[in-house]
Design a protein around this motif. Structure first.
Motif, short mmCIF file in Angstrom:
data_model
loop_
_atom_site.label_atom_id
_atom_site.label_comp_id
_atom_site.label_asym_id
_atom_site.label_seq_id
_atom_site.Cartn_x
_atom_site.Cartn_y
_atom_site.Cartn_z
N THR A 134 0.85 -1.19 0.00
CA THR A 134 0.00 0.00 0.00
C THR A 134 0.88 1.24 0.00
O THR A 134 2.09 1.18 0.26
CB THR A 134 -0.91 0.03 1.24
OG1 THR A 134 -0.09 0.26 2.41
CG2 THR A 134 -1.67 -1.28 1.41
N SER A 135 0.25 2.37 -0.25
CA SER A 135 1.01 3.63 -0.21
C SER A 135 1.52 3.92 1.19
O SER A 135 2.51 4.64 1.37
CB SER A 135 0.12 4.79 -0.70
OG SER A 135 -1.06 4.87 0.09
N GLY A 136 0.87 3.35 2.20
CA GLY A 136 1.30 3.59 3.58
C GLY A 136 2.45 2.71 4.02
O GLY A 136 3.15 3.04 4.99
N GLY A 137 2.67 1.60 3.35
CA GLY A 137 3.76 0.71 3.73
C GLY A 137 3.55 -0.68 3.19
O GLY A 137 2.47 -1.04 2.70
N PHE A 138 4.60 -1.49 3.31
CA PHE A 138 4.61 -2.83 2.73
C PHE A 138 5.54 -3.69 3.58
O PHE A 138 6.73 -3.43 3.66
CB PHE A 138 5.11 -2.74 1.29
CG PHE A 138 4.98 -3.99 0.47
CD1 PHE A 138 4.11 -5.03 0.81
CD2 PHE A 138 5.73 -4.12 -0.71
CE1 PHE A 138 4.00 -6.16 0.02
CE2 PHE A 138 5.61 -5.25 -1.50
CZ PHE A 138 4.75 -6.28 -1.14
N GLY A 139 4.98 -4.68 4.27
CA GLY A 139 5.79 -5.54 5.13
C GLY A 139 5.66 -5.15 6.58
O GLY A 139 4.63 -4.65 7.03
#
Length: 691
Positions: A134-139
């Motif tokens: 996502t635009s907010g984060g990944f992982g």
């Protein structure tokens, strides 16, 4: 405990012999495990959690795609694994293909910790994290819920025996089924080297070394029968210490191969059976015979190293500083793990356990020399292993991410728990055992206590700045044992009375905050965040205090100006404890709460302390304490020690609370817990001395 199998009619020596024999039968054999380790991808960091920032690992991933992280946890039994998750984006956690936990929007936005109980079956369990980009984060970050809890995951069979998690290249859609069959078809990272290639590019392993630098290559060959071999190697080669070129006859069994190669030349080795021309495959000296990794690489060296010893227990000096063995592939190392339940570990309960064993060894020496010698050998191997692996562990902590699987406490040292108890026992054992090269470890512990361990303004030790943040700004009675016995022995070891004066000072500081005047008992904890004493007279906490005071009084000069005040404290605390002994001789988990369970470790600690007080003349009237000691030890033989040498009724390791109910009903006993085995042995030894 089956009361028909207790040791109530046994002598103190017989009971100690039975406990020690059982302990050795379970833990006597032990060694270290070696595994490949890739310092790339997803591995544990300094906080002991795995970091999977997929924005960094998969920089070209499209928003809305998914990546799967796959690891395996080996559970010794059916259990709940406490698992922390700090999501950077949406994550679902699957255990053995079943959804077990998932992040929420609040923790994703704040990147805050969620804690789950993952149900594990006995054996290997597949743990898969599904991560959405996502635009907010990944992982995210995940693993242990508290720093320094040393559990770890292994990768799936695609990466045999390696620690960590592998991660998939991105998928447009979520998988419907998350079993091994469906997971195996994904494209997994990080990439492994091509093990089928006879040639190894040393420049990829040592990418900043000059082409003329030397590398030592170590490998091994196992033959089922005597064989003539054709050997082709582009480097200087020796087999079993003899220089080899061309053909050679090798006998049945294992053979050690050492090569000296130059980085710029790479390395290539081919060994074939002369008659059939069939290839013979090498393997590393320490990994499983079926491991894909074939070679160990040490270097770089500016000149061909002379007298280089192939060993896998300590780092070695290279032209670029201290280093350890590399394996094929980029940033891939040989790594050491301690998978034993107890052998070779360094922690405070084992410090007490080994203290009990060494006193048992001394007690048995005149009458049972065979068992005494067996205990002697075990103690030597356990402690010497801890000494010998410390240099490696320090290197590991500095170079491989920070979370070690050997000496994880001493390499993440931030509390008295981590160092004082075991170091004290090491110095005690060194009095009559053949330990060597422990001075650096003692220097680390001594410096930590005297220069680094946080203190209040009056110089009293307290807990702050720990990885385990629940303990922040507290003072625990336990820390008297984690500091005072070591300071007493370290003062003698260094011939420096300042350390003994510090031990004296600690007792007055701890008493100031924890001694409950009316009850003549010690509270477990003082909480500076709330500026209150918890007021719970936990049994083992009071045992730590009284036993540690007996350690101090044993070595303190009779004319020391503060000895009388310490004797008064010893007598007062002894009196407060004595009045709470149960009719059968046991003491309770919460000392003044008779409905709480009878607890073995505090009973043993009080017995030890009473015995020392009587034998040393510290009581105006020693007879009540003599009887209390003998009664307590008899009760231990009748209720806590069975005929197979198991120890029952020992409270597990604690947190703290202002509620008595926590101690009585949540902080429950465990079978053969190392918080009690050693001190029960010590109580048996003390009772025999008391007569």
């Amino acid at each position: 405990m089956d009361r028909t199998k207790h040791m109530g009619t046994a002598s103190d020596q017989e009971a100690a012999r039975t406990i020690a024999s059982r302990y050795l039968s379970v833990h006597e054999r032990g060694g270290y495990t070696y595994r490949p380790f890739m310092k790339r991808g997803i591995y544990r960091r300094e906080d002991y959690r795995y970091l999977a920032d997929l924005k960094v690992l998969l920089p070209d991933a499209k928003l809305g795609t998914f990546s799967y992280l796959w690891g395996r946890y080996q559970a010794p039994m059916v259990m709940n694994l406490r698992f922390a998750l700090i999501p950077y984006g949406p994550i679902r956690v699957f255990v053995n293909g079943v959804l077990a936990a998932q992040s929420d929007i609040f923790s994703e936005r704040a990147r805050s910790k969620q804690i789950f109980e993952l149900v594990m079956h006995e054996g290997f369990n597949d743990v898969v994290l599904e991560c959405e980009n996502t635009s907010g984060g990944f992982g995210g970050e995940f693993g242990t819920w508290v720093g320094k809890l040393d559990y770890y995951f292994l990768m799936p069979d695609l990466y045999p025996e390696q620690e960590g998690f592998c991660y998939s290249k991105t998928l447009e859609n979520q998988l419907d089924v998350l079993d091994a069959q469906h997971l195996n078809v994904l494209a997994w990272l990080p990439e492994l080297p091509d093990f089928k290639d006879d040639a190894v590019d040393l420049g990829r392993i040592f990418n900043d070394a000059s082409a003329q630098s030397y590398v030592v290559v170590a490998t091994a060959l196992h033959l089922d029968t005597s064989t003539w071999c054709n050997v082709i190697c582009n480097a200087e080669l020796s087999i079993d210490g003899k220089s080899i070129t061309g053909s050679v006859e090798l006998s049945e069994g294992d053979h050690d191969l050492v090569c000296y190669a130059k980085v710029g030349d790479g390395f290539e080795l081919s060994i074939k059976e002369a008659r059939t021309n069939a290839p013979l495959f090498c393997h590393t000296p320490v990994l499983d015979l079926n491991s894909s990794y074939r070679y160990l690489f040490a270097g770089p060296f500016d000149m061909r190293p002379e007298g280089f010893i192939v060993q896998c227990s300590k780092p070695f000096a290279t032209s670029q500083g201290q280093d350890f063995w590399h394996l094929e592939g980029v940033s891939t190392y040989l790594r050491m793990y301690n998978d034993n339940v107890l052998f070779g570990h360094w922690n405070y309960p084992l410090g007490v356990t080994l203290y009990g064993l060494v006193e048992t060894e001394r007690m048995l020496k005149p009458t049972e020399p065979e068992l005494s010698n067996r205990i002697h050998s075990y103690i030597n191997r356990h402690i010497q292993s801890s000494i010998d692996t410390y240099a490696y562990a320090c290197w590991d902590a500095e170079h491989l991410g920070g979370a070690t699987a050997v000496h994880h406490l001493m390499t993440s040292l931030d509390s008295l728990d981590d160092c004082g108890s075991f170091a004290s026992t090491l110095l005690e054992v060194a009095k009559d055992h053949e330990l060597h090269d422990y001075a650096p470890l003692m220097e680390v512990v001594g410096n930590y206590l005297s220069k680094t361990q946080p203190r209040l303004s009056d110089g009293t030790f307290f807990r702050t700045g720990l990885m385990h943040t629940f303990h922040e700004n507290t003072l625990w009675v336990d820390d008297l044992y984690m500091s005072v016995p070591f300071l007493c022995r370290y003062a003698a070891y260094r011939n420096n009375p300042e350390y003994l004066e510090d031990a004296v000072h600690q007792f007055f500081g701890f008493s100031k905050y924890l001694f409950l005047q009316e009850e003549q008992l010690m509270s477990h904890v003082y909480d500076f965040e709330r500026n209150l004493v918890t007021g719970i007279p936990w049994g083992r906490g009071n045992g730590w205090a009284l036993f540690s005071l007996s350690e101090l009084l044993t070595v303190l000069d009779v004319d020391h100006p503060k000895r009388d005040a310490l004797l008064s404290l010893f007598q007062g605390l002894s009196k407060g404890v004595l009045r709470l002994q149960g009719e059968n001789g046991m003491f309770h988990q919460v000392l003044d709460m008779p409905q709480s369970y009878e607890e073995s470790s505090c009973t043993a600690m009080f017995a030890c302390s009473f015995s020392r007080g009587v034998r040393s003349g510290w009581y105006p009237d020693g007879e009540p304490y003599r009887q209390a000691c003998l009664k307590a030890v008899q009760a231990l033989k009748e209720t806590a020690i069975d005929s197979e040498g198991h120890v029952w009724g020992v409270c597990r390791g604690s947190e703290f609370s202002c509620s008595r109910q926590y101690y009585a009903h949540q902080l429950l006993p465990r079978l053969d817990d190392t918080h009690g085995i050693g001190i029960v042995l010590l109580s048996l030894c003390e009772a025999q001395k008391l007569g």
